[in-house]
Design a protein around this motif. Structure first.
Motif, PDB file in Angstrom:
ATOM      1  N   UNK A  12     -38.581  13.688 -53.740  1.00  0.00           N
ATOM      2  CA  UNK A  12     -38.893  12.044 -53.897  1.00  0.00           C
ATOM      3  C   UNK A  12     -38.211  11.268 -52.572  1.00  0.00           C
ATOM      4  N   UNK A  13     -37.021  11.653 -52.331  1.00  0.00           N
ATOM      5  CA  UNK A  13     -36.390  10.854 -51.334  1.00  0.00           C
ATOM      6  C   UNK A  13     -37.038  11.027 -49.953  1.00  0.00           C
ATOM      7  N   UNK A  14     -37.285  12.354 -49.688  1.00  0.00           N
ATOM      8  CA  UNK A  14     -38.043  12.544 -48.275  1.00  0.00           C
ATOM      9  C   UNK A  14     -39.412  11.699 -48.140  1.00  0.00           C
ATOM     10  N   UNK A  15     -39.950  11.790 -49.390  1.00  0.00           N
ATOM     11  CA  UNK A  15     -41.411  11.068 -49.396  1.00  0.00           C
ATOM     12  C   UNK A  15     -41.120   9.584 -49.386  1.00  0.00           C
ATOM     13  N   UNK A  16     -39.902   9.062 -49.987  1.00  0.00           N
ATOM     14  CA  UNK A  16     -39.925   7.835 -49.791  1.00  0.00           C
ATOM     15  C   UNK A  16     -39.850   7.257 -48.502  1.00  0.00           C
ATOM     16  N   UNK A  17     -38.649   7.947 -47.757  1.00  0.00           N
ATOM     17  CA  UNK A  17     -38.272   7.645 -46.344  1.00  0.00           C
ATOM     18  C   UNK A  17     -39.777   7.633 -45.598  1.00  0.00           C
ATOM     19  N   UNK A  18     -40.338   8.751 -45.576  1.00  0.00           N
ATOM     20  CA  UNK A  18     -41.774   8.853 -44.951  1.00  0.00           C
ATOM     21  C   UNK A  18     -42.600   7.738 -45.136  1.00  0.00           C
ATOM     22  N   UNK A  19     -42.725   7.149 -46.445  1.00  0.00           N
ATOM     23  CA  UNK A  19     -43.421   6.334 -46.791  1.00  0.00           C
ATOM     24  C   UNK A  19     -43.169   4.746 -46.133  1.00  0.00           C
ATOM     25  N   UNK A  20     -41.745   4.588 -46.199  1.00  0.00           N
ATOM     26  CA  UNK A  20     -41.185   3.380 -45.521  1.00  0.00           C
ATOM     27  C   UNK A  20     -41.750   3.520 -44.085  1.00  0.00           C
ATOM     28  N   UNK A  21     -41.346   4.640 -43.291  1.00  0.00           N
ATOM     29  CA  UNK A  21     -42.099   4.494 -41.845  1.00  0.00           C
ATOM     30  C   UNK A  21     -43.200   4.271 -41.804  1.00  0.00           C
ATOM     31  N   UNK A  22     -44.188   4.943 -42.429  1.00  0.00           N
ATOM     32  CA  UNK A  22     -45.468   4.777 -42.292  1.00  0.00           C
ATOM     33  C   UNK A  22     -45.842   3.316 -42.564  1.00  0.00           C
ATOM     34  N   UNK A  23     -45.352   2.741 -43.624  1.00  0.00           N
ATOM     35  CA  UNK A  23     -45.695   1.328 -43.790  1.00  0.00           C
ATOM     36  C   UNK A  23     -45.257   0.321 -42.834  1.00  0.00           C
ATOM     37  N   UNK A  24     -44.092   0.624 -42.274  1.00  0.00           N
ATOM     38  CA  UNK A  24     -43.386  -0.056 -41.078  1.00  0.00           C
ATOM     39  C   UNK A  24     -44.480  -0.083 -39.925  1.00  0.00           C
ATOM     40  N   UNK A  25     -44.697   1.321 -39.576  1.00  0.00           N
ATOM     41  CA  UNK A  25     -45.631   1.368 -38.642  1.00  0.00           C
ATOM     42  C   UNK A  25     -47.058   0.405 -38.644  1.00  0.00           C
ATOM     43  N   UNK A  26     -47.341   0.637 -40.170  1.00  0.00           N
ATOM     44  CA  UNK A  26     -48.930   0.075 -40.009  1.00  0.00           C
ATOM     45  C   UNK A  26     -48.649  -1.462 -40.135  1.00  0.00           C
ATOM     46  N   UNK A  27     -47.607  -1.977 -40.566  1.00  0.00           N
ATOM     47  CA  UNK A  27     -47.309  -3.371 -40.734  1.00  0.00           C
ATOM     48  C   UNK A  27     -47.194  -3.957 -39.416  1.00  0.00           C
ATOM     49  N   UNK A  28     -46.559  -3.244 -38.741  1.00  0.00           N
ATOM     50  CA  UNK A  28     -46.260  -3.862 -37.131  1.00  0.00           C
ATOM     51  C   UNK A  28     -47.268  -3.629 -36.135  1.00  0.00           C
ATOM     52  N   UNK A  29     -48.505  -3.315 -36.622  1.00  0.00           N
ATOM     53  CA  UNK A  29     -49.623  -3.280 -35.746  1.00  0.00           C
ATOM     54  C   UNK A  29     -50.149  -4.499 -35.841  1.00  0.00           C
ATOM     55  N   UNK A  30     -51.094  -4.867 -34.828  1.00  0.00           N
ATOM     56  CA  UNK A  30     -52.109  -6.204 -34.963  1.00  0.00           C
ATOM     57  C   UNK A  30     -53.151  -5.905 -35.875  1.00  0.00           C
TER      58      UNK A  30
END
Length: 181
Positions: free
Chosen positions: A154-172
């Motif tokens: 659970x904790x590993x997937x939550x960290x991965x999800x935060x990273x993917x969401x951060x990268x997706x939202x920081x794109x144009x």
């Protein structure tokens, strides 16, 4: 390695700037969906272990030796709080772009980002600690060690999800226009 004077900005904290990703039209949307799927799988995995623990029956007829308790929930709660903190921060404020007049606002945003990632890292460390101390060292059957594995997952997937969401939202985005005069 020193930066050339022309590229030096005294407001910068890191030498390496944040990556500026220019993805295609739908890749941002796909990234958000992948982050949501990782978030759902993370929480579903732990809830599965909690429900399985509540209804566990052992083949030899005794009471199960271990259950998921509140201590098992604490790392996930810390990671969820960190996830919320990280994803509620305005990405432009952290970069120092958009001409924010208050330099303390950039510093506070970076402090909150650090606190969010520290909460997620603390949640991961706590789940590994619980796995080792509560489940691995006590020589339980493999069906009971699943509770600890689910907590770490659970904790590993939550960290991965935060990273993917951060990268997706920081794109144009597909409807963002960068007009420069």
């Amino acid at each position: 390695m020193a930066l050339p004077r022309s590229n030096y900005d005294p407001r910068r904290v890191c030498l390496n700037p944040f990556p500026d990703l220019h993805l295609d039209k739908y890749k941002r949307t796909v990234g958000v969906y992948i982050a949501g799927a990782l978030f759902a799988i993370a929480n579903w995995t732990f809830l599965d272990a909690a429900v399985y623990s509540a209804h566990a029956r052992v083949p030899w007829g005794d009471e199960p030796p271990v259950h998921v308790t509140f201590v098992d929930w604490v790392p996930g709660i810390c990671s969820l709080l960190g996830y919320l903190v990280v994803n509620l921060i305005d990405k432009d404020r952290i970069k120092g772009d958009e001409g924010f007049g208050d330099s303390r606002a950039v510093w506070r945003a970076r402090l909150f980002l650090f606190i969010g990632f520290a909460l997620m890292a603390g949640g991961l460390a706590g789940s590994v600690t619980i796995l080792v101390l509560k489940y691995a060292l006590n020589d339980y059957a493999e069906m009971f060690k699943y509770y600890g594995y689910a907590n770490v997952t659970q904790n590993i997937l939550l960290m991965l999800s935060a990273i993917v969401l951060w990268m997706a939202q920081s794109t144009n985005g597909e409807y963002e226009y960068n007009l420069t005069l």
